[in-house]
Design a protein around this motif. Sequence first.
Motif, PDB file in Angstrom:
ATOM      1  N   ARG A  77      -4.164  -4.147   1.775  1.00  0.00           N
ATOM      2  CA  ARG A  77      -4.249  -2.688   1.718  1.00  0.00           C
ATOM      3  C   ARG A  77      -2.883  -2.042   1.648  1.00  0.00           C
ATOM      4  N   THR A 127      -1.692   0.871  -0.931  1.00  0.00           N
ATOM      5  CA  THR A 127      -1.115   2.142  -0.468  1.00  0.00           C
ATOM      6  C   THR A 127       0.247   2.385  -1.100  1.00  0.00           C
ATOM      7  N   ARG A 148      -5.442   7.918   2.650  1.00  0.00           N
ATOM      8  CA  ARG A 148      -6.609   7.178   3.150  1.00  0.00           C
ATOM      9  C   ARG A 148      -6.269   5.714   3.355  1.00  0.00           C
ATOM     10  N   ARG A 160      -6.128   3.277   6.957  1.00  0.00           N
ATOM     11  CA  ARG A 160      -6.993   2.091   7.083  1.00  0.00           C
ATOM     12  C   ARG A 160      -6.201   0.801   7.224  1.00  0.00           C
ATOM     13  N   GLY A 200      -4.586  -2.399   8.660  1.00  0.00           N
ATOM     14  CA  GLY A 200      -4.991  -3.171   9.818  1.00  0.00           C
ATOM     15  C   GLY A 200      -3.887  -4.080  10.319  1.00  0.00           C
TER      16      GLY A 200
END
Length: 519
Positions: free
Chosen positions: A347, A351, A379, A383, A385
């Motif tokens: 992710r 991004t 967003r 998110r 992690g």
Amino acid sequence: MTGGSARTAGPARAAEPTGPAGAAGPARAAEPTGPARTAGPARAAEPTRPAGAEGAPWAEFGRQLRSLRRAAGLTQLQLGLRVGYHHSAVSRLEAGLREPPVGLVRRLDAVLHTGGRLAATVAAPREVPHRPGRFPADPALFTPLPGADASVGQGPPDLRLWPARLPAEGLACPLHGTAGCAVPDPGELPALLDGPGPVGGPASSWGTGTGGAVAEAELLHGLTAVLACLIREAFRHEGRVTAVEGLLRALARWAGEVNSAGHLPYGQLRLGAQYAQVAGRLRMERGQIGVAMAWFGHGLRWADAVQDASARATLLSDMCTLVRLDGDPSLMLGYAQGIGAVDARRRWMATLSDLYQARGHALAGDAAACRRHISLARRGFARLGPRDHLEAPWMAGAEGAMRVDSAIGGALRDLAVATGDRAAARRAVDATARSRAQVPPQMRGARLLLSLRLADSWACAGDPGAAVALASEVLPEAVRSRESMVTAELRGLHSRLTGHWADLPEVRAYRERLRDAGE
């Protein structure tokens, strides 16, 4: 600031996700080197595609180049003349037998009006062929390297900054990743710490000074620690680019020796990619764009050779920064899309890709696309992690928020410059002010850059008084700075103030202070 597999951004990072932050002021369109033809005379016979080219390492690039050239109605000879290469070089590129130089890819995209399509193909991840028992070898993997060996500026690092374990400054162990490897005591590596190692001879001779050799893992740990020290030094004073490059050349020689012996220099190449990223960022700071791009290119090849996805993503982000400085939105978008293509499961890479795509669309004046990617980036950041934070610690917590706001503020400011949208400029003020408020005290360069960007955002929003008041606080430091990002921000701010409000008393006073600071 940007980090990555290497938080290599240290020396050259400002406050953005990867690489130094900053914009080059007003967006300007890329200038093609020659018009592409959409029609033309019949093409001369072309060389047949070599047998086995389908499996060549650059086959997909070659297929796209051939298709685009034919669509433009050009022969290999005609295209070669337009980009300054022999037609045989074009033939080898189309056959997938040659890695396309970054500068040539840019000229091809411009001449063929592809909108950065070829750059995106180069940026996309590739499977690297590997035969068990032997590695490679393309000699170009190790040479030629930019510059030459030099002794100036290559003294030992400040050992007070020596890390105890890895990762340090975001630099993971090139052999064991984030396992928490201990770093050897500096006293065990005097030959290494006295400079970049021997100019000739095997790197295994880097040892204790008594003829003993240092184990490969220990030497790689030590070289990683040295780079962490040099990054930390850069927070205090100008980064020592000759020290980084000297060690990098010695490291590349070592990798070449291991490679010649028939073994994959895995750790050496992973660490080499990190060193190359730091060297490129230091050169970029100085405005030496060609040398910076050369180092980033080497870093990408080394990362590809050992399939280091994190290094590839952050190196592509640095290349985005370089072409942004040159005002080339299409090429920037190509590299930005390449970041997201490295690994769709990560992710933080998605991004990062969205942040740079937002900046590229802003330079092109595409407000809808810019805002869409800003929304996706926000967003995506929310998110992230534990795995993302482990691989990209510079994207975690308050530091990550600072970088994301910096990148978004830069994109909105660039959009305001390109479109005259004062609402976008006001949003740039908000994002940049948030980012600036979170800059740690030791990151003086980042604070300086963001102060200038915030002033420029106020100017774009139609408030020259606020812009002058903020810029005046940092004007002497900005004028003295040698960093290309700071220079670009100051130049953009100056053009906005003098272009729209040259007769205002506060702007005249600003120009006088600027003149005095430069004397």
